[in-house]
Each structure stands twice: as C-alpha cells, then as structure tokens.
Write an enzyme that holds these catalytic residues in place. Sequence first.
Site, PDB file in Angstrom:
ATOM      1  N   PRO A  72       0.817  -1.217   0.000  1.00 51.87           N
ATOM      2  CA  PRO A  72       0.000   0.000   0.000  1.00 51.87           C
ATOM      3  C   PRO A  72       0.852   1.269   0.000  1.00 51.87           C
ATOM      4  CG  PRO A  72      -0.657  -1.471   1.813  1.00 51.87           C
ATOM      5  CD  PRO A  72       0.543  -2.083   1.164  1.00 51.87           C
ATOM      6  N   GLU A  81       1.564  -8.138   8.434  1.00 46.37           N
ATOM      7  CA  GLU A  81       1.596  -6.669   8.492  1.00 46.37           C
ATOM      8  C   GLU A  81       2.506  -6.094   7.417  1.00 46.37           C
ATOM      9  OE1 GLU A  81      -0.307  -4.471  10.068  1.00 46.37           O
ATOM     10  OE2 GLU A  81      -1.406  -6.247  10.720  1.00 46.37           O
ATOM     11  N   ARG A  94      -3.721  -8.169 -20.968  1.00 44.38           N
ATOM     12  CA  ARG A  94      -4.621  -7.728 -22.045  1.00 44.38           C
ATOM     13  C   ARG A  94      -3.966  -6.691 -22.968  1.00 44.38           C
ATOM     14  NH1 ARG A  94      -7.836  -3.607 -21.485  1.00 44.38           N
ATOM     15  NH2 ARG A  94      -9.721  -4.636 -22.261  1.00 44.38           N
ATOM     16  N   ASP A 115      -9.872   1.931 -24.549  1.00 47.41           N
ATOM     17  CA  ASP A 115     -10.243   1.787 -23.145  1.00 47.41           C
ATOM     18  C   ASP A 115     -10.055   3.089 -22.368  1.00 47.41           C
ATOM     19  OD1 ASP A 115     -11.042  -0.829 -22.998  1.00 47.41           O
ATOM     20  OD2 ASP A 115      -9.060  -1.614 -22.498  1.00 47.41           O
TER      21      ASP A 115
HETATM   22  N1  SAM Z   1       0.663  -2.914   7.400  1.00 52.35           N
HETATM   23  C1  SAM Z   1       0.551  -2.663   6.009  1.00 52.35           C
HETATM   24  C2  SAM Z   1       0.208  -1.199   5.791  1.00 52.35           C
HETATM   25  O1  SAM Z   1      -0.563  -0.632   6.581  1.00 52.35           O
HETATM   26  O2  SAM Z   1       0.648  -0.634   4.759  1.00 52.35           O
HETATM   27  C3  SAM Z   1      -0.531  -3.520   5.367  1.00 52.35           C
HETATM   28  C4  SAM Z   1      -0.134  -4.929   5.163  1.00 52.35           C
HETATM   29  S1  SAM Z   1      -1.346  -5.842   4.254  1.00 52.35           S
HETATM   30  C5  SAM Z   1      -2.425  -6.407   5.522  1.00 52.35           C
HETATM   31  C6  SAM Z   1      -0.478  -7.283   3.749  1.00 52.35           C
HETATM   32  C7  SAM Z   1       0.059  -7.255   2.343  1.00 52.35           C
HETATM   33  O3  SAM Z   1      -1.014  -7.059   1.431  1.00 52.35           O
HETATM   34  C8  SAM Z   1       1.038  -6.177   2.005  1.00 52.35           C
HETATM   35  O4  SAM Z   1       2.351  -6.502   2.394  1.00 52.35           O
HETATM   36  C9  SAM Z   1       0.923  -6.077   0.498  1.00 52.35           C
HETATM   37  O5  SAM Z   1       1.714  -7.043  -0.165  1.00 52.35           O
HETATM   38  C10 SAM Z   1      -0.550  -6.391   0.269  1.00 52.35           C
HETATM   39  N2  SAM Z   1      -1.385  -5.197   0.056  1.00 52.35           N
HETATM   40  C11 SAM Z   1      -2.348  -4.732   0.877  1.00 52.35           C
HETATM   41  N3  SAM Z   1      -2.922  -3.634   0.378  1.00 52.35           N
HETATM   42  C12 SAM Z   1      -2.326  -3.397  -0.813  1.00 52.35           C
HETATM   43  C13 SAM Z   1      -2.479  -2.384  -1.809  1.00 52.35           C
HETATM   44  N4  SAM Z   1      -3.344  -1.391  -1.674  1.00 52.35           N
HETATM   45  N5  SAM Z   1      -1.684  -2.446  -2.909  1.00 52.35           N
HETATM   46  C14 SAM Z   1      -0.774  -3.437  -3.054  1.00 52.35           C
HETATM   47  N6  SAM Z   1      -0.583  -4.416  -2.129  1.00 52.35           N
HETATM   48  C15 SAM Z   1      -1.337  -4.399  -1.033  1.00 52.35           C
END
Ligand code: SAM
Length: 220
Positions: free
Chosen positions: A89, A116, A153, A168
């Site tokens: 994220p 996490e 795609r 698109d």
């Molecule tokens: N503690 C992290 C934070 O608040 O940024 C969130 C961890 S999330 C529960 C677990 C994993 O999900 C991350 O390491 C990532 O690989 C993936 N993930 C969650 N949200 C994502 C997003 N918006 N974009 C890309 N990967 C995401």
Amino acid sequence: MFHAQILTLFPEFFDSPLSCSIPKRAIAAGIVQVETIQIRDFATDKHHSVDDAPYGGGPGMLMKPEPVVASIRAAREQHPDTHVVMLTPSGSRFTQAKALEFIEKPGVTLLCGRYEGFDERICNYVDEQISLGDYVLSGGEPAAICVLDALIRLLPGVLGSPESAVLDSFSEEGILDWPHYTRPENFEDKRVPAVLLSGNHAAIESWRRAQAKARSKNRR
Ligand code: SAM
C-alpha cells in the site's frame, strides 16, 4: 514471450483467475508464461517460518528478509532481466501508464506480502514498489492478479481487436471510457441515445468524446 513470476505464500490463489477467459487464452497461445514461486520453500529453519514479530513491538507479524530475498534471487536466476515489483500500500499508484511501461520489459516478478507487510530491508532487493490504491488488502495476491491481468490484455496478440485496448479508459491521460449501449433499443423506458442510431459517424464520435470528458470531470 513475456514472463511473469509471482512470489507468494499462496500459489493456489492464482489457479482460478488464470484458468479462464483472456489470461487463459494468452497463456495457451504462448504469449505470456506465468509461474508461481512459493516463498516458504526458501525458509531454512525447521518450522519453515516466513514471518516474525516486529522490533519495537506492535501488533502482527512481518515477512522475514531471508526467505523473501532468497525467493527474489531465485526469480532473478531464472530471468536475470526480470523487473521485480513489490506489492505494498505504500508504493506508487498502479496506473494504465505503468501497465504500458511494464509490458515493454522482458517480464515482471510480483512480490506478494502477507501479515503486516515486509521487513523494510527487503525494499533494497526490488526494482519498484507498487500500490493498487489507498486501501489495505489482506495480501499482495489480489493486487498481483489485478496488475497481471492489466498487463496481459495489453500484450500484442491477446485481444481479438487490438483497437479495444486503445479505446479503453485511461488510454488518453485521465480520460474515462464513454457510455456504451447494445440491444434492445428501449429497455424499461430507458432509450439508447438517438445520436447512436443516426448513422452519422462524425456526430457519434463527437458525442462520445463529450460524454467521456464530462464523465471524467465529474468522477475524477
Ligand atoms: N501494514 C501494512 C500497511 O498498513 O501498509 C498492510 C499490510 S497488508 C495487511 C499485507 C500485504 O497485502 C502487504 O504486504 C501487500 O503485499 C498487500 N497489500 C495490501 N494492500 C495493498 C495495496 N493497496 N496495494 C498493493 N498491495 C497491497
């Protein structure tokens, strides 16, 4: 052939989305090769652990550097020119422009987190950090399948009509797709706009552009 490697604790997550529709056909046609790599296979302790508690305290567990970095090295060994993308994220936002950039590379390796997230030092071993948007998923797998689908795609030869990808949403910076209609002409008193039935191609083109612009302005 474009290659995609997915580093994950849940390889089975990808079975269904890759076995239907466009991704299935692209794989069968040899346009893209997709391979999953189980991160846990690179754990070296007897419990095959891939996570550990955070230094400094706090809730949850983190992906440990050793198995994750070993899995990245294994991916690079198979495809030395692969572009390694961490899904997080905190990364830069994934866009259509980014998808077009990625398909110019020989292939991508998508690193999926869980728990996490990652020990921060793992970031030193990837080429780029990408986010799907400002919300938190429970794992990187749903993000990776979205990225992969968007890339597949766009690969030459995948869509029946290559024009579709050009028309698109987002093919033009920031511009959404225009509204589309098919039969019937009148559905529960909601009629297809008259201009689309006119046969006047210039008028249709200009109506579509105006609709796309107005929609982009209202919704973004
Ligand atoms: N503690 C992290 C934070 O608040 O940024 C969130 C961890 S999330 C529960 C677990 C994993 O999900 C991350 O390491 C990532 O690989 C993936 N993930 C969650 N949200 C994502 C997003 N918006 N974009 C890309 N990967 C995401």
